[in-house]
Motif scaffolding. Structure first.
Motif, mmCIF file in Angstrom:
data_model
loop_
_atom_site.group_PDB
_atom_site.id
_atom_site.type_symbol
_atom_site.label_atom_id
_atom_site.label_comp_id
_atom_site.label_asym_id
_atom_site.label_seq_id
_atom_site.Cartn_x
_atom_site.Cartn_y
_atom_site.Cartn_z
ATOM 1 N N HIS A 1 81.402 53.788 88.028
ATOM 2 C CA HIS A 1 79.799 54.165 87.279
ATOM 3 C C HIS A 1 80.378 54.533 85.897
ATOM 4 C CE1 HIS A 1 76.729 54.308 90.536
ATOM 5 N NE2 HIS A 1 78.025 54.898 91.214
ATOM 6 N N ILE A 2 79.877 53.878 84.900
ATOM 7 C CA ILE A 2 80.228 54.199 83.573
ATOM 8 C C ILE A 2 78.872 54.594 82.871
ATOM 9 C CG2 ILE A 2 81.130 53.053 81.247
ATOM 10 C CD1 ILE A 2 83.298 52.844 83.464
ATOM 11 N N ILE A 3 79.012 55.776 82.450
ATOM 12 C CA ILE A 3 77.836 56.616 81.873
ATOM 13 C C ILE A 3 78.117 56.846 80.251
ATOM 14 C CG2 ILE A 3 76.458 58.456 81.915
ATOM 15 C CD1 ILE A 3 77.180 58.748 84.810
ATOM 16 N N ILE A 4 77.433 56.066 79.453
ATOM 17 C CA ILE A 4 77.451 56.257 78.201
ATOM 18 C C ILE A 4 76.573 57.329 77.630
ATOM 19 C CG2 ILE A 4 77.814 55.194 75.925
ATOM 20 C CD1 ILE A 4 77.957 52.432 77.495
ATOM 21 N N GLU A 5 76.928 58.246 77.002
ATOM 22 C CA GLU A 5 76.041 59.388 76.145
ATOM 23 C C GLU A 5 76.181 59.272 74.852
ATOM 24 O OE1 GLU A 5 75.641 63.479 79.097
ATOM 25 O OE2 GLU A 5 77.617 62.746 78.399
ATOM 26 N N HIS A 6 75.265 59.223 74.248
ATOM 27 C CA HIS A 6 75.167 58.697 72.786
ATOM 28 C C HIS A 6 74.027 59.334 71.962
ATOM 29 C CE1 HIS A 6 72.033 55.695 73.002
ATOM 30 N NE2 HIS A 6 72.490 55.476 74.096
ATOM 31 N N ALA A 7 74.375 59.624 70.573
ATOM 32 C CA ALA A 7 73.211 59.768 69.757
ATOM 33 C C ALA A 7 72.402 58.605 69.604
ATOM 34 C CB ALA A 7 73.643 60.127 68.432
ATOM 35 N N HIS B 1 79.911 59.540 73.986
ATOM 36 C CA HIS B 1 81.026 60.020 74.756
ATOM 37 C C HIS B 1 80.849 59.184 76.304
ATOM 38 C CE1 HIS B 1 83.388 62.473 77.565
ATOM 39 N NE2 HIS B 1 82.385 62.771 78.323
ATOM 40 N N ILE B 2 81.982 58.632 76.856
ATOM 41 C CA ILE B 2 81.882 57.854 78.049
ATOM 42 C C ILE B 2 82.404 58.762 79.067
ATOM 43 C CG2 ILE B 2 82.521 55.763 79.223
ATOM 44 C CD1 ILE B 2 82.676 54.319 76.790
ATOM 45 N N GLN B 3 81.605 58.766 80.158
ATOM 46 C CA GLN B 3 82.230 59.393 81.498
ATOM 47 C C GLN B 3 82.314 57.985 82.512
ATOM 48 O OE1 GLN B 3 79.681 62.592 83.210
ATOM 49 N NE2 GLN B 3 78.616 62.645 81.262
ATOM 50 N N ALA B 4 83.478 58.086 82.975
ATOM 51 C CA ALA B 4 83.816 57.023 83.958
ATOM 52 C C ALA B 4 84.201 57.765 85.242
ATOM 53 C CB ALA B 4 84.999 56.265 83.735
ATOM 54 N N HIS B 5 83.211 57.584 86.202
ATOM 55 C CA HIS B 5 83.355 58.130 87.655
ATOM 56 C C HIS B 5 83.730 56.901 88.526
ATOM 57 C CE1 HIS B 5 80.515 61.663 86.391
ATOM 58 N NE2 HIS B 5 79.964 61.010 85.540
ATOM 59 N N LEU B 6 84.920 57.452 89.124
ATOM 60 C CA LEU B 6 85.836 56.700 89.851
ATOM 61 C C LEU B 6 86.178 57.533 91.144
ATOM 62 C CD1 LEU B 6 88.749 56.456 87.235
ATOM 63 C CD2 LEU B 6 86.425 54.852 87.316
ATOM 64 N N ILE B 7 85.966 56.482 92.292
ATOM 65 C CA ILE B 7 86.610 57.136 93.542
ATOM 66 C C ILE B 7 87.887 57.636 93.246
ATOM 67 C CG2 ILE B 7 87.066 56.478 95.996
ATOM 68 C CD1 ILE B 7 84.247 56.831 95.721
ATOM 69 N N ALA B 8 88.201 58.878 93.901
ATOM 70 C CA ALA B 8 89.574 59.248 93.654
ATOM 71 C C ALA B 8 90.620 58.543 94.275
ATOM 72 C CB ALA B 8 89.680 60.822 94.402
ATOM 73 N N GLY B 9 91.883 58.429 93.815
ATOM 74 C CA GLY B 9 92.726 57.709 94.120
ATOM 75 C C GLY B 9 93.736 56.639 93.042
ATOM 76 N N ARG B 10 93.074 56.611 92.065
ATOM 77 C CA ARG B 10 93.641 56.035 90.778
ATOM 78 C C ARG B 10 94.627 56.714 90.106
ATOM 79 N NH1 ARG B 10 91.438 50.722 91.191
ATOM 80 N NH2 ARG B 10 89.293 50.968 91.502
ATOM 81 N N SER B 11 95.648 55.987 89.899
ATOM 82 C CA SER B 11 96.934 56.753 89.301
ATOM 83 C C SER B 11 96.478 57.212 87.872
ATOM 84 C CB SER B 11 97.920 55.828 89.115
ATOM 85 O OG SER B 11 97.703 54.918 88.339
ATOM 86 N N GLU B 12 97.558 58.176 87.226
ATOM 87 C CA GLU B 12 97.103 58.437 85.720
ATOM 88 C C GLU B 12 97.393 57.459 84.981
ATOM 89 O OE1 GLU B 12 99.337 61.716 82.996
ATOM 90 O OE2 GLU B 12 98.920 62.687 84.995
ATOM 91 N N PRO C 1 87.658 59.964 82.182
ATOM 92 C CA PRO C 1 87.498 59.502 83.502
ATOM 93 C C PRO C 1 87.227 60.892 84.513
ATOM 94 C CG PRO C 1 89.264 58.701 82.508
ATOM 95 C CD PRO C 1 88.754 59.692 81.560
ATOM 96 N N TYR C 2 86.500 60.685 85.631
ATOM 97 C CA TYR C 2 86.511 61.505 86.604
ATOM 98 C C TYR C 2 86.549 61.025 87.850
ATOM 99 C CZ TYR C 2 83.767 64.367 82.902
ATOM 100 O OH TYR C 2 83.461 65.058 81.792
ATOM 101 N N ASP C 3 87.261 61.996 88.565
ATOM 102 C CA ASP C 3 87.423 61.512 90.275
ATOM 103 C C ASP C 3 86.127 61.933 91.075
ATOM 104 O OD1 ASP C 3 89.999 60.275 89.832
ATOM 105 O OD2 ASP C 3 90.928 62.070 90.404
ATOM 106 N N LEU C 4 85.462 61.040 91.999
ATOM 107 C CA LEU C 4 84.697 61.398 92.903
ATOM 108 C C LEU C 4 85.299 61.498 94.176
ATOM 109 C CD1 LEU C 4 81.856 58.875 91.718
ATOM 110 C CD2 LEU C 4 81.889 61.180 91.321
ATOM 111 N N GLN C 5 85.357 62.494 94.890
ATOM 112 C CA GLN C 5 85.768 62.776 96.140
ATOM 113 C C GLN C 5 85.213 61.816 97.177
ATOM 114 O OE1 GLN C 5 88.515 64.313 96.166
ATOM 115 N NE2 GLN C 5 88.205 64.564 93.891
#
Length: 109
Positions: A3-9, A59-70, A98-102
């Motif tokens: 889920h890519i969430i773009i917060e912006h002015a 500001h972009i939040q990228a919500h990812l299922i946990a498990g991606r490498s750094e 990026p944020y990990d989703l459990q």
């Protein structure tokens, strides 16, 4: 996923849908995700305060299922930030996180 969430002015120099298209395509080009699972959306803000000299933010939040490498998360962050830098000048505050989703607690239908 992701889920890519773009917060912006709200006062973007380009149409919001165009920003969404640029970011969605950049996410696809990382080749980190099945393109059919990428979801991109935007939220505009009219009220905000920034440091002096900045006229707006993205500001972009990228919500990812946990498990991606750094390294994979860095690739995504760098790709999205570089995409923003190509669109916005130095008067804009730009960031990506990026944020990990459990998977144990994340639910969807």
């Amino acid at each position: 996923m992701p889920h890519i969430i773009i917060e912006h002015a709200e006062h973007l120099p380009i149409p919001t849908q165009q920003l969404i298209e640029h970011i969605h395509l950049a996410t696809e080009q990382t080749k980190l995700f099945d393109v059919s699972t990428i979801k991109t959306r935007a939220l505009g803000y009219t009220a905000f305060k920034l440091q002096p000299g900045k006229c707006g933010f993205v500001h972009i939040q990228a919500h990812l299922i946990a498990g991606r490498s750094e390294t994979q998360k860095q690739l995504l962050s760098d790709t999205l930030l570089n995409t923003l830098k190509a669109i916005f000048d130095n008067n804009w505050s730009l960031s990506v996180h990026p944020y990990d989703l459990q998977p144990e607690i994340y639910r969807k239908n």
